[in-house]
Design a protein around this motif. Structure first.
Motif, PDB file in Angstrom:
ATOM      1  N   ALA A 105       0.808  -1.226   0.000  1.00 37.51           N
ATOM      2  CA  ALA A 105       0.000   0.000   0.000  1.00 37.51           C
ATOM      3  C   ALA A 105       0.839   1.273   0.000  1.00 37.51           C
ATOM      4  N   HIS A 106       2.085   1.184   0.451  1.00 41.30           N
ATOM      5  CA  HIS A 106       2.912   2.389   0.583  1.00 41.30           C
ATOM      6  C   HIS A 106       4.269   2.168  -0.089  1.00 41.30           C
ATOM      7  N   GLY A 107       4.238   1.562  -1.260  1.00 43.19           N
ATOM      8  CA  GLY A 107       5.486   1.221  -1.945  1.00 43.19           C
ATOM      9  C   GLY A 107       6.359   2.405  -2.283  1.00 43.19           C
ATOM     10  N   ASP A 108       5.775   3.605  -2.356  1.00 46.04           N
ATOM     11  CA  ASP A 108       6.588   4.781  -2.653  1.00 46.04           C
ATOM     12  C   ASP A 108       7.357   5.255  -1.425  1.00 46.04           C
ATOM     13  N   ARG A 109       6.892   4.900  -0.236  1.00 42.78           N
ATOM     14  CA  ARG A 109       7.535   5.336   1.009  1.00 42.78           C
ATOM     15  C   ARG A 109       8.229   4.206   1.755  1.00 42.78           C
ATOM     16  N   VAL A 110       7.823   2.981   1.498  1.00 44.56           N
ATOM     17  CA  VAL A 110       8.377   1.828   2.215  1.00 44.56           C
ATOM     18  C   VAL A 110       8.940   0.846   1.198  1.00 44.56           C
ATOM     19  N   LYS A 111      10.288   0.718   1.164  1.00 46.64           N
ATOM     20  CA  LYS A 111      10.930  -0.171   0.198  1.00 46.64           C
ATOM     21  C   LYS A 111      11.864  -1.177   0.857  1.00 46.64           C
ATOM     22  N   TYR A 112      11.915  -1.138   2.172  1.00 48.43           N
ATOM     23  CA  TYR A 112      12.795  -2.054   2.922  1.00 48.43           C
ATOM     24  C   TYR A 112      12.277  -2.065   4.350  1.00 48.43           C
ATOM     25  N   VAL A 113      12.024  -3.249   4.901  1.00 48.02           N
ATOM     26  CA  VAL A 113      11.605  -3.368   6.293  1.00 48.02           C
ATOM     27  C   VAL A 113      12.523  -4.367   6.974  1.00 48.02           C
ATOM     28  N   CYS A 114      13.255  -3.893   7.961  1.00 48.30           N
ATOM     29  CA  CYS A 114      14.186  -4.725   8.721  1.00 48.30           C
ATOM     30  C   CYS A 114      13.478  -5.237   9.980  1.00 48.30           C
ATOM     31  N   LEU A 115      13.721  -6.477  10.333  1.00 48.64           N
ATOM     32  CA  LEU A 115      13.202  -6.987  11.596  1.00 48.64           C
ATOM     33  C   LEU A 115      14.110  -6.493  12.721  1.00 48.64           C
ATOM     34  N   PRO A 116      13.544  -6.217  13.885  1.00 45.53           N
ATOM     35  CA  PRO A 116      14.324  -5.561  14.943  1.00 45.53           C
ATOM     36  C   PRO A 116      15.416  -6.452  15.527  1.00 45.53           C
ATOM     37  N   THR A 117      16.547  -5.823  15.825  1.00 43.04           N
ATOM     38  CA  THR A 117      17.668  -6.447  16.536  1.00 43.04           C
ATOM     39  C   THR A 117      18.142  -5.452  17.581  1.00 43.04           C
ATOM     40  N   HIS A 118      19.101  -5.849  18.373  1.00 45.55           N
ATOM     41  CA  HIS A 118      19.662  -4.902  19.348  1.00 45.55           C
ATOM     42  C   HIS A 118      20.301  -3.709  18.635  1.00 45.55           C
ATOM     43  N   SER A 119      20.868  -3.940  17.450  1.00 46.51           N
ATOM     44  CA  SER A 119      21.479  -2.830  16.712  1.00 46.51           C
ATOM     45  C   SER A 119      20.433  -1.823  16.253  1.00 46.51           C
ATOM     46  N   THR A 120      19.292  -2.302  15.771  1.00 45.74           N
ATOM     47  CA  THR A 120      18.269  -1.371  15.316  1.00 45.74           C
ATOM     48  C   THR A 120      17.605  -0.653  16.486  1.00 45.74           C
ATOM     49  N   HIS A 121      17.502  -1.319  17.637  1.00 46.80           N
ATOM     50  CA  HIS A 121      16.948  -0.651  18.809  1.00 46.80           C
ATOM     51  C   HIS A 121      17.846   0.513  19.241  1.00 46.80           C
ATOM     52  N   ALA A 122      19.157   0.339  19.098  1.00 46.98           N
ATOM     53  CA  ALA A 122      20.097   1.389  19.511  1.00 46.98           C
ATOM     54  C   ALA A 122      20.343   2.419  18.413  1.00 46.98           C
ATOM     55  N   HIS A 123      19.766   2.198  17.233  1.00 46.43           N
ATOM     56  CA  HIS A 123      20.046   3.043  16.078  1.00 46.43           C
ATOM     57  C   HIS A 123      19.764   4.533  16.304  1.00 46.43           C
ATOM     58  N   PRO A 124      18.615   4.924  16.851  1.00 46.54           N
ATOM     59  CA  PRO A 124      18.362   6.367  17.024  1.00 46.54           C
ATOM     60  C   PRO A 124      19.382   7.049  17.927  1.00 46.54           C
ATOM     61  N   GLU A 125      19.732   6.408  19.029  1.00 46.11           N
ATOM     62  CA  GLU A 125      20.695   7.014  19.940  1.00 46.11           C
ATOM     63  C   GLU A 125      22.096   7.046  19.342  1.00 46.11           C
ATOM     64  N   LEU A 126      22.436   5.994  18.595  1.00 42.71           N
ATOM     65  CA  LEU A 126      23.745   5.966  17.929  1.00 42.71           C
ATOM     66  C   LEU A 126      23.847   7.109  16.929  1.00 42.71           C
ATOM     67  N   LEU A 127      22.779   7.323  16.159  1.00 42.53           N
ATOM     68  CA  LEU A 127      22.780   8.374  15.142  1.00 42.53           C
ATOM     69  C   LEU A 127      22.884   9.755  15.787  1.00 42.53           C
ATOM     70  N   PHE A 128      22.184   9.944  16.890  1.00 45.77           N
ATOM     71  CA  PHE A 128      22.253  11.236  17.565  1.00 45.77           C
ATOM     72  C   PHE A 128      23.611  11.428  18.232  1.00 45.77           C
ATOM     73  N   GLY A 129      24.133  10.384  18.857  1.00 47.54           N
ATOM     74  CA  GLY A 129      25.415  10.496  19.536  1.00 47.54           C
ATOM     75  C   GLY A 129      26.561  10.782  18.590  1.00 47.54           C
ATOM     76  N   ARG A 130      26.513  10.199  17.383  1.00 48.32           N
ATOM     77  CA  ARG A 130      27.617  10.376  16.431  1.00 48.32           C
ATOM     78  C   ARG A 130      27.430  11.595  15.536  1.00 48.32           C
ATOM     79  N   HIS A 131      26.177  11.863  15.119  1.00 50.11           N
ATOM     80  CA  HIS A 131      25.947  12.903  14.115  1.00 50.11           C
ATOM     81  C   HIS A 131      24.992  14.004  14.564  1.00 50.11           C
ATOM     82  N   ARG A 132      24.488  13.900  15.795  1.00 47.52           N
ATOM     83  CA  ARG A 132      23.532  14.887  16.313  1.00 47.52           C
ATOM     84  C   ARG A 132      22.301  15.002  15.410  1.00 47.52           C
TER      85      ARG A 132
END
Length: 346
Positions: A107-134
């Motif tokens: 239904a949203h092929g223009d906005r969603v083209k990859y869906v990853c299943l959650p892991t510990h790395s993806t759970h930490a992804h937002p904080e990692l991105l903010f910590g490294r790149h603000r």
């Protein structure tokens, strides 16, 4: 649903060598023989016709292709609309809403083209991105029956993608630019370039990648569950140069901090600390010993103290004192290669 889906098992090729260097596809003759036996047993399972093997096909690569190339070749053997990419060391630990994920892609092929299943790395992804790149990513959005959170990185761990999109966008089919070549991991190439693009140009650059992670209502214990909550993973090694690239590539650790070897004063303090723990008086100038122990780590200084103590106890029993000669002999013993060094008490 997955048990009924066609299964393609890609067995990468190997190069023979004197030692095993698996990330480069190099293995010894013994390991290559065991790998061939593994493939033979896979074929036997498929021939038996039991689920999930009844829908399986094995694709053997003639030469070493690497993970990215193996994914590419596997997709060429199927014509399904969507593909779930699963690494051999990524087991499912519980169920997930597959129909909901496929519905979001439909239904949203223009906005969603990859869906990853959650892991510990993806759970930490937002904080990692903010910590490294603000850079702070927007929150999760609901796409039909599932909730998805944006990702600024292409993870190789279990994900679902439209087959045609992956072949064109990642591997360059249809006259497009290939972002992953033979011997490479998508994480190392596409993932790194994608993160650099989004951090340089803001979240607007995310649209061309359209990568998301499934929000897991049953998150693993210790995973962040609220904005600002953070899990800090700390690892230590004294042989960073021999670590597997899977641990050191982008998306794993946010910071690498190198600690220098202790200087003369620090070595003396370390020696004094370890000498306090041995049950024998010290009759040596620890400052002089520390200066002679240049280039030694804390672990080596501990071994030096123990070696000197053992030598002193062998010589004088319970009344022994650890002297200069004991430290001199211990210095020579600790600095000798391990294969040539015999314990003092043998």
């Amino acid at each position: 649903a997955l048990l009924a889906a066609p299964l393609t098992i890609v067995c990468d090729g190997v190069k023979l060598g004197s030692t095993d260097r698996l990330k480069r596809g190099i293995c010894s003759h013994d390991l290559a023989a065991r790998y061939r036996e593994y493939v033979r047993r896979l074929r036997a399972l498929i021939a038996a016709g039991d689920r999930p093997w009844s829908h399986a096909t094995i694709v053997e690569l003639a030469g070493r292709g690497g993970f990215g190339f193996a994914v590419r070749q596997g997709m060429l053997y199927r014509d399904s609309r969507y593909v779930l990419v699963l690494q051999h060391d990524r087991p499912f630990v519980r169920g997930f809403d597959l129909d909901g994920v496929l519905g979001a892609l439909d239904a949203h092929g223009d906005r969603v083209k990859y869906v990853c299943l959650p892991t510990h790395s993806t759970h930490a992804h937002p904080e990692l991105l903010f910590g490294r790149h603000r850079l702070r990513l927007p929150g999760a959005s609901r796409f039909g029956a599932v909730e998805l959170a944006p990702l600024a990185f292409w993870y190789d761990s279990t994900h679902i993608v439209p087959r045609k999109h992956c072949l064109e966008f990642v591997f360059g089919f249809g006259g497009k630019q290939s972002r992953v070549r033979r011997g490479q991991f998508p994480e190392e190439t596409l993932g790194t370039a994608m993160m650099a693009d989004i951090t340089a140009h803001g979240f607007g650059a995310h649209a061309q990648y359209a990568t998301w992670v499934l929000v897991d209502a049953l998150a693993p214990a210790g995973a962040p569950t609220a904005p600002g909550e953070r899990v800090l993973v700390i690892a230590a090694t004294n042989r960073y140069e021999v670590l597997d690239r899977a641990l050191t590539r982008p998306g794993r650790f946010d910071r690498v901090i190198q600690l220098r070897l202790p200087g003369a004063r620090a070595r003396e303090r370390i020696l004094r600390l370890h000498c306090e723990r041995v049950h024998a008086p010290i009759d040596a100038d620890l400052g002089a010993v520390a200066r002679r122990a240049r280039g030694m780590s804390g672990a080596q200084l501990a071994a030096l103290t123990n070696e000197a103590a053992v030598r002193a106890l062998r010589r004088g029993g319970d009344e022994a004192r650890i002297g200069e000669d004991d430290f001199t002999a211990a210095l020579e013993a600790v600095r000798r290669p391990a294969a040539d060094r015999a314990p003092a008490y043998e």
